[in-house]
Scaffold this active site. Sequence first.
Site, short mmCIF file in Angstrom:
data_model
loop_
_atom_site.label_atom_id
_atom_site.label_comp_id
_atom_site.label_asym_id
_atom_site.label_seq_id
_atom_site.Cartn_x
_atom_site.Cartn_y
_atom_site.Cartn_z
N PRO A 24 4.19 4.13 7.06
CA PRO A 24 4.25 3.54 8.40
C PRO A 24 4.95 2.19 8.46
O PRO A 24 4.74 1.32 7.60
CB PRO A 24 2.77 3.36 8.76
N ASN A 25 5.76 2.05 9.46
CA ASN A 25 6.45 0.81 9.85
C ASN A 25 7.64 0.45 8.96
O ASN A 25 8.35 -0.50 9.26
CB ASN A 25 5.46 -0.38 9.91
N HIS B 99 -3.79 1.36 1.24
CA HIS B 99 -5.09 0.67 1.15
C HIS B 99 -6.22 1.47 1.79
O HIS B 99 -7.38 1.10 1.66
CB HIS B 99 -4.99 -0.69 1.84
N ASP C 214 -5.83 11.95 -2.60
CA ASP C 214 -6.09 13.32 -3.05
C ASP C 214 -4.79 14.10 -3.22
O ASP C 214 -4.65 14.89 -4.17
CB ASP C 214 -6.99 14.06 -2.05
N GLU D 54 4.83 3.73 -7.66
CA GLU D 54 4.45 3.07 -6.39
C GLU D 54 5.18 1.73 -6.30
O GLU D 54 5.24 0.97 -7.28
CB GLU D 54 2.93 2.85 -6.38
N SER E 277 6.39 -6.55 -0.79
CA SER E 277 5.71 -7.85 -0.89
C SER E 277 4.70 -7.82 -2.03
O SER E 277 4.33 -6.74 -2.51
CB SER E 277 4.99 -8.15 0.43
N ARG F 112 -5.33 -5.98 1.23
CA ARG F 112 -4.11 -5.39 0.68
C ARG F 112 -4.14 -5.30 -0.84
O ARG F 112 -3.29 -4.65 -1.45
CB ARG F 112 -2.89 -6.23 1.08
C1 DQA Z 1 3.82 -2.93 1.94
C2 DQA Z 1 2.52 -3.75 1.84
C3 DQA Z 1 1.46 -3.18 2.76
O1 DQA Z 1 0.26 -3.94 2.65
C4 DQA Z 1 1.92 -3.22 4.19
O2 DQA Z 1 0.97 -2.62 5.04
C5 DQA Z 1 3.27 -2.63 4.39
C6 DQA Z 1 4.30 -2.82 3.36
C7 DQA Z 1 4.95 -3.56 1.11
O3 DQA Z 1 5.89 -2.84 0.83
O4 DQA Z 1 4.90 -4.75 0.79
O5 DQA Z 1 3.56 -2.07 5.44
O6 DQA Z 1 3.56 -1.64 1.41
#
Ligand code: DQA
Length: 148
Positions: A13-14, A81, A88, A99, A103, A112
């Site tokens: 997401p995002n 998180h 699963d 992974e 940030s 986080r």
């Molecule tokens: C993220 C860190 C996550 O906590 C956050 O919700 C994100 C981006 C990162 O790539 O730093 O959307 O996964």
Amino acid sequence: MAKVKKIQIINGPNLHLQGIREPEIYGTKTFEDLLSRCHERFPDIEILLFQSNYEGELIEKIHQTNAEGIPIILNLAALTHTSYALADALAAVQVPVVEVHISNILGREEWRARSLTARYCCGVIIGFGLDGYLLAMEALTGYYNLHL
Ligand code: DQA
């Protein structure tokens, strides 16, 4: 020696807003920038990019990529998180998964600092901006040389 031919990036997401959202945290580089750098650095590897804001779509993409035997670079964003369903899904996967977080999730809000998914991955790269994806590609090619 086995060679990686394809790598699937799966973003949660995002992350479609990368380069625009909270640039002070996530930087201004876009995934387009990253892909051209990946192609330069790894000309023989096909890099596939998938992003979804929906948990179910991410689960299906993980299973499909696993069935195709393609290693994964995974950034599930906030679902890292919170999502037992994605944890699963990863527990059932055989392909190597790295992974990545753009940030440094260990240096931000406490919620986080926990990843529900990292235990099912061969490693985690955090805090190096979009370069983390390039480092993950290095890691995956190295992993293949080591294990396959
Ligand atoms: C993220 C860190 C996550 O906590 C956050 O919700 C994100 C981006 C990162 O790539 O730093 O959307 O996964």
